[in-house]
Design a protein around this motif. Structure first.
Motif, PDB file in Angstrom:
ATOM      1  N   VAL A   1      30.905 -20.792 -65.763  1.00  0.00           N
ATOM      2  CA  VAL A   1      31.375 -20.166 -64.538  1.00  0.00           C
ATOM      3  C   VAL A   1      30.618 -18.866 -64.328  1.00  0.00           C
ATOM      4  O   VAL A   1      30.549 -18.025 -65.222  1.00  0.00           O
ATOM      5  CB  VAL A   1      32.896 -19.903 -64.611  1.00  0.00           C
ATOM      6  N   SER A   2      30.066 -18.665 -63.152  1.00  0.00           N
ATOM      7  CA  SER A   2      29.373 -17.420 -62.822  1.00  0.00           C
ATOM      8  C   SER A   2      30.095 -16.742 -61.666  1.00  0.00           C
ATOM      9  O   SER A   2      30.544 -17.400 -60.725  1.00  0.00           O
ATOM     10  CB  SER A   2      27.918 -17.693 -62.453  1.00  0.00           C
TER      11      SER A   2
ATOM     12  N   TYR B   1      32.649  -3.511 -78.052  1.00  0.00           N
ATOM     13  CA  TYR B   1      32.743  -4.898 -77.585  1.00  0.00           C
ATOM     14  C   TYR B   1      31.401  -5.322 -76.994  1.00  0.00           C
ATOM     15  O   TYR B   1      30.646  -4.500 -76.471  1.00  0.00           O
ATOM     16  CB  TYR B   1      33.807  -5.051 -76.499  1.00  0.00           C
ATOM     17  N   LEU B   2      31.160  -6.624 -77.032  1.00  0.00           N
ATOM     18  CA  LEU B   2      30.039  -7.217 -76.305  1.00  0.00           C
ATOM     19  C   LEU B   2      30.630  -8.232 -75.329  1.00  0.00           C
ATOM     20  O   LEU B   2      30.907  -9.382 -75.683  1.00  0.00           O
ATOM     21  CB  LEU B   2      29.043  -7.884 -77.262  1.00  0.00           C
ATOM     22  N   LEU B   3      30.860  -7.764 -74.104  1.00  0.00           N
ATOM     23  CA  LEU B   3      31.496  -8.613 -73.100  1.00  0.00           C
ATOM     24  C   LEU B   3      30.564  -9.748 -72.696  1.00  0.00           C
ATOM     25  O   LEU B   3      29.343  -9.621 -72.799  1.00  0.00           O
ATOM     26  CB  LEU B   3      31.849  -7.759 -71.877  1.00  0.00           C
ATOM     27  N   PRO B   4      31.113 -10.902 -72.263  1.00  0.00           N
ATOM     28  CA  PRO B   4      32.503 -11.114 -71.853  1.00  0.00           C
ATOM     29  C   PRO B   4      33.493 -11.411 -72.981  1.00  0.00           C
ATOM     30  O   PRO B   4      34.660 -11.669 -72.706  1.00  0.00           O
ATOM     31  CB  PRO B   4      32.392 -12.316 -70.914  1.00  0.00           C
ATOM     32  N   ASP B   5      33.067 -11.394 -74.210  1.00  0.00           N
ATOM     33  CA  ASP B   5      33.975 -11.662 -75.326  1.00  0.00           C
ATOM     34  C   ASP B   5      34.824 -10.419 -75.585  1.00  0.00           C
ATOM     35  O   ASP B   5      34.342  -9.441 -76.160  1.00  0.00           O
ATOM     36  CB  ASP B   5      33.166 -12.031 -76.571  1.00  0.00           C
TER      37      ASP B   5
ATOM     38  N   ALA C   1      23.809  -9.861 -59.090  1.00  0.00           N
ATOM     39  CA  ALA C   1      23.506 -10.911 -60.062  1.00  0.00           C
ATOM     40  C   ALA C   1      24.815 -11.492 -60.579  1.00  0.00           C
ATOM     41  O   ALA C   1      25.861 -10.826 -60.582  1.00  0.00           O
ATOM     42  CB  ALA C   1      22.681 -10.339 -61.210  1.00  0.00           C
ATOM     43  N   ALA C   2      24.786 -12.720 -61.008  1.00  0.00           N
ATOM     44  CA  ALA C   2      25.992 -13.404 -61.482  1.00  0.00           C
ATOM     45  C   ALA C   2      26.295 -13.011 -62.922  1.00  0.00           C
ATOM     46  O   ALA C   2      25.391 -12.860 -63.746  1.00  0.00           O
ATOM     47  CB  ALA C   2      25.819 -14.912 -61.372  1.00  0.00           C
ATOM     48  N   VAL C   3      27.583 -12.840 -63.203  1.00  0.00           N
ATOM     49  CA  VAL C   3      28.063 -12.587 -64.568  1.00  0.00           C
ATOM     50  C   VAL C   3      28.819 -13.823 -65.015  1.00  0.00           C
ATOM     51  O   VAL C   3      29.682 -14.339 -64.301  1.00  0.00           O
ATOM     52  CB  VAL C   3      28.969 -11.345 -64.621  1.00  0.00           C
ATOM     53  N   LEU C   4      28.504 -14.290 -66.224  1.00  0.00           N
ATOM     54  CA  LEU C   4      29.047 -15.568 -66.672  1.00  0.00           C
ATOM     55  C   LEU C   4      30.399 -15.401 -67.370  1.00  0.00           C
ATOM     56  O   LEU C   4      30.561 -14.564 -68.261  1.00  0.00           O
ATOM     57  CB  LEU C   4      28.069 -16.252 -67.625  1.00  0.00           C
ATOM     58  N   GLY C   5      31.361 -16.214 -66.933  1.00  0.00           N
ATOM     59  CA  GLY C   5      32.597 -16.452 -67.647  1.00  0.00           C
ATOM     60  C   GLY C   5      33.479 -15.282 -67.972  1.00  0.00           C
ATOM     61  O   GLY C   5      34.153 -15.304 -69.000  1.00  0.00           O
ATOM     62  N   SER C   6      33.536 -14.240 -67.164  1.00  0.00           N
ATOM     63  CA  SER C   6      34.383 -13.095 -67.476  1.00  0.00           C
ATOM     64  C   SER C   6      35.299 -12.780 -66.297  1.00  0.00           C
ATOM     65  O   SER C   6      34.833 -12.644 -65.166  1.00  0.00           O
ATOM     66  CB  SER C   6      33.533 -11.858 -67.801  1.00  0.00           C
TER      67      SER C   6
ATOM     68  N   LEU D   1      20.852 -10.719 -71.503  1.00  0.00           N
ATOM     69  CA  LEU D   1      20.892  -9.942 -70.266  1.00  0.00           C
ATOM     70  C   LEU D   1      22.148 -10.201 -69.443  1.00  0.00           C
ATOM     71  O   LEU D   1      22.387  -9.507 -68.447  1.00  0.00           O
ATOM     72  CB  LEU D   1      19.644 -10.231 -69.431  1.00  0.00           C
ATOM     73  N   GLU D   2      22.943 -11.183 -69.853  1.00  0.00           N
ATOM     74  CA  GLU D   2      24.212 -11.443 -69.168  1.00  0.00           C
ATOM     75  C   GLU D   2      25.366 -10.699 -69.818  1.00  0.00           C
ATOM     76  O   GLU D   2      26.494 -10.744 -69.303  1.00  0.00           O
ATOM     77  CB  GLU D   2      24.513 -12.955 -69.196  1.00  0.00           C
ATOM     78  N   ARG D   3      25.100 -10.011 -70.915  1.00  0.00           N
ATOM     79  CA  ARG D   3      26.153  -9.342 -71.663  1.00  0.00           C
ATOM     80  C   ARG D   3      26.294  -7.875 -71.247  1.00  0.00           C
ATOM     81  O   ARG D   3      25.380  -7.288 -70.656  1.00  0.00           O
ATOM     82  CB  ARG D   3      25.888  -9.433 -73.162  1.00  0.00           C
ATOM     83  N   THR D   4      27.430  -7.295 -71.619  1.00  0.00           N
ATOM     84  CA  THR D   4      27.734  -5.897 -71.320  1.00  0.00           C
ATOM     85  C   THR D   4      28.351  -5.243 -72.551  1.00  0.00           C
ATOM     86  O   THR D   4      29.285  -5.810 -73.153  1.00  0.00           O
ATOM     87  CB  THR D   4      28.716  -5.781 -70.133  1.00  0.00           C
ATOM     88  N   LEU D   5      27.835  -4.088 -72.931  1.00  0.00           N
ATOM     89  CA  LEU D   5      28.420  -3.319 -74.029  1.00  0.00           C
ATOM     90  C   LEU D   5      29.597  -2.510 -73.505  1.00  0.00           C
ATOM     91  O   LEU D   5      29.535  -1.916 -72.409  1.00  0.00           O
ATOM     92  CB  LEU D   5      27.392  -2.367 -74.638  1.00  0.00           C
ATOM     93  N   LYS D   6      30.634  -2.448 -74.308  1.00  0.00           N
ATOM     94  CA  LYS D   6      31.809  -1.673 -73.935  1.00  0.00           C
ATOM     95  C   LYS D   6      32.279  -0.863 -75.137  1.00  0.00           C
ATOM     96  O   LYS D   6      32.466  -1.418 -76.226  1.00  0.00           O
ATOM     97  CB  LYS D   6      32.923  -2.594 -73.445  1.00  0.00           C
ATOM     98  N   PHE D   7      32.448   0.435 -74.947  1.00  0.00           N
ATOM     99  CA  PHE D   7      32.939   1.337 -75.991  1.00  0.00           C
ATOM    100  C   PHE D   7      34.300   1.887 -75.569  1.00  0.00           C
ATOM    101  O   PHE D   7      34.439   2.445 -74.470  1.00  0.00           O
ATOM    102  CB  PHE D   7      31.971   2.511 -76.208  1.00  0.00           C
ATOM    103  N   LEU D   8      35.283   1.729 -76.428  1.00  0.00           N
ATOM    104  CA  LEU D   8      36.603   2.301 -76.201  1.00  0.00           C
ATOM    105  C   LEU D   8      36.842   3.388 -77.243  1.00  0.00           C
ATOM    106  O   LEU D   8      36.785   3.113 -78.448  1.00  0.00           O
ATOM    107  CB  LEU D   8      37.698   1.234 -76.294  1.00  0.00           C
ATOM    108  N   VAL D   9      37.105   4.610 -76.788  1.00  0.00           N
ATOM    109  CA  VAL D   9      37.326   5.738 -77.694  1.00  0.00           C
ATOM    110  C   VAL D   9      38.828   5.993 -77.793  1.00  0.00           C
ATOM    111  O   VAL D   9      39.495   6.253 -76.774  1.00  0.00           O
ATOM    112  CB  VAL D   9      36.603   7.011 -77.192  1.00  0.00           C
TER     113      VAL D   9
END
Length: 428
Positions: A323-324, A197-201, A344-349, A233-241
């Motif tokens: 929204v942050s 995943y590429l959060l916040p999506d 730091a602010a994270v947008l829309g999650s 830089l506002e995104r986060t990688l997420k791996f689910l195994v």
């Protein structure tokens, strides 16, 4: 009279020149004879002796020169090599003398020492054990072992390797899923796969192929996410195994979250990273959401450290990229404000990931009266900041339950990070 004087003078000069010529010739012959006497010709067979009796020639114990060698160019042993033991090699045999245990014959290709075709090899003569000079020791060319695949901490449920790079022109994030090691499924059989995943999506994801019956899957798969450089830089990688059981049902084994805000991502800078899997919190979120953070106290430095990790189940006023959400960490003493810091602010999650560390100066004598307040705030551009929830950890004077246990465990384990989830409450 003049003619007789000229004749006498000419005869004297001629005699002198003849005498000089004879002298030079004699000197050159003498030099040549001295030069030849300084070497020993092998015009007769060389008698072989061996005190250990290991190498014996049962016929004559001698070495014959090859018939192909020209008789006009005899083989010469230089004076510096006289008196040494020489042995005869036939059919490229490897020979070793027991008298010198350090000269050990080694199998494999020989060094360039044996390519000297006009030297000792052509005559069948070689110093015992000399062929080991220049051979390769394979131990020197072994790659260092990757300890990240062997050193797993106690309670580890798996480790995941991945790499990233970002193409500026096409605005594409390239993620390579490399491998997973040391999976700990409840059953012996395991067929894992990974969702990326590429959060916040959290609605869309990319999925790897399933690797059947292995606890150490090798994936080597590439995934592409389209994301602008401003939002990267506002995104986060997420791996689910996950693992697949015999009934084709999917069971989560662990997860990895990796914020991109502190990373330098370019198309010529490929980062290879590994992270340990974490168990997903299966408890339902509390009414206002939950926050996970770590506490540590260094009694030598008098420093209180807070690592804000993530939050989940937040009740946002409006779910949009405008929204942050950020966390404000405040140190209090006797309910008096001392110092505050914010992430730091994270947008829309509603499930933001931070992984930010803060340090406060706090003397050990103040720990009985100090407390920490962590507030999650939502900010909408052009509007007032709104509190989503907060939690207070500290001694018995300020906290109860999990918050008190977390504080006491931090004190009992100095210099260790103690991680825990906490339910948020809504209080101003």
């Amino acid at each position: 009279m003049p003619e007789q004087a000229v004749a006498v003078a000419g005869g004297i000069i001629g005699g002198i020149l003849l005498f000089v010529l004879i002298g030079i010739t004699g000197y050159l012959l003498w030099r040549k004879s001295c030069h030849l006497l300084s070497y020993e010709k092998l015009t007769s067979p060389v008698q072989m002796t061996n005190t250990n009796g290991i190498f014996q020639d049962q016929s004559a114990s001698e070495i014959q020169l090859k018939s192909t060698r020209s008789r006009s160019v005899p083989f010469i042993i230089p004076p510096t090599l006289r008196g040494q033991d020489w042995i005869k090699l036939t059919n490229e045999e490897q020979v070793q003398e027991d008298s010198d245990p350090s000269m050990i014959a080694q199998s494999g290709p020989r060094s360039s020492f044996h390519s000297l075709g006009n030297g000792f090899a052509k005559t069948g003569l070689c110093k015992a054990g000399a062929y080991v000079v220049g051979t390769i020791n394979p131990e020197l060319y072994k790659f260092p072992e990757d300890k990240s695949e062997m050193d797993f901490p106690e309670g580890n449920i798996g480790r995941l390797w991945f790499s990233m790079e970002y193409e500026q022109e096409s605005e594409r994030l390239l993620v390579s899923l490399i491998k997973v090691r040391n999976l700990q499924p409840p059953a012996d059989s395991c067929s894992p796969f990974v969702k990326v995943y590429l959060l916040p999506d959290e609605r869309s994801y990319l999925q790897s192929k399933t690797k059947h019956k292995t606890l150490n899957p090798q994936f080597d798969e590439n995934f592409v996410f389209q994301v602008s450089s401003k939002m990267l830089l506002e995104r986060t990688l997420k791996f689910l195994v996950y693992r697949v059981n015999k009934q084709k049902k999917h069971h989560l084994l662990g997860q990895v979250t990796f914020p991109l805000k502190n990373q330098t991502l370019t198309d010529d800078n490929k980062l290879v990273i590994w992270r340990d899997l974490e168990k997903q919190n299966l408890e339902p979120p509390s009414e206002y959401g939950d926050i996970q953070f770590s506490l540590s106290y260094n009694d030598d430095l008098g420093r209180l450290t807070v690592v804000v990790l993530r939050a989940r189940g937040l009740k946002l006023q409006e779910e949009s990229h405008a929204v942050s959400v950020y966390v404000k960490v405040s140190l209090m003493n006797h309910n008096k404000f001392i110092k505050s810091k914010k992430t730091a602010a994270v947008l829309g999650s509603p499930n933001p990931v931070y992984n930010e560390m803060f340090s406060f100066k706090a003397d050990q004598t103040e720990l009985d009266t100090a407390s920490l307040s962590l507030s999650i705030l939502q900010s909408i551009k052009g509007e007032k900041t709104h509190l989503l929830g907060r939690v207070v950890v500290g001694p018995f004077m300020y906290a109860r339950g999990k918050e008190l246990e977390h504080w006491n465990e931090m004190i009992s384990k100095p210099k260790e990070l103690v991680k825990q989830w906490h339910a948020l409450c809504y209080s101003t």
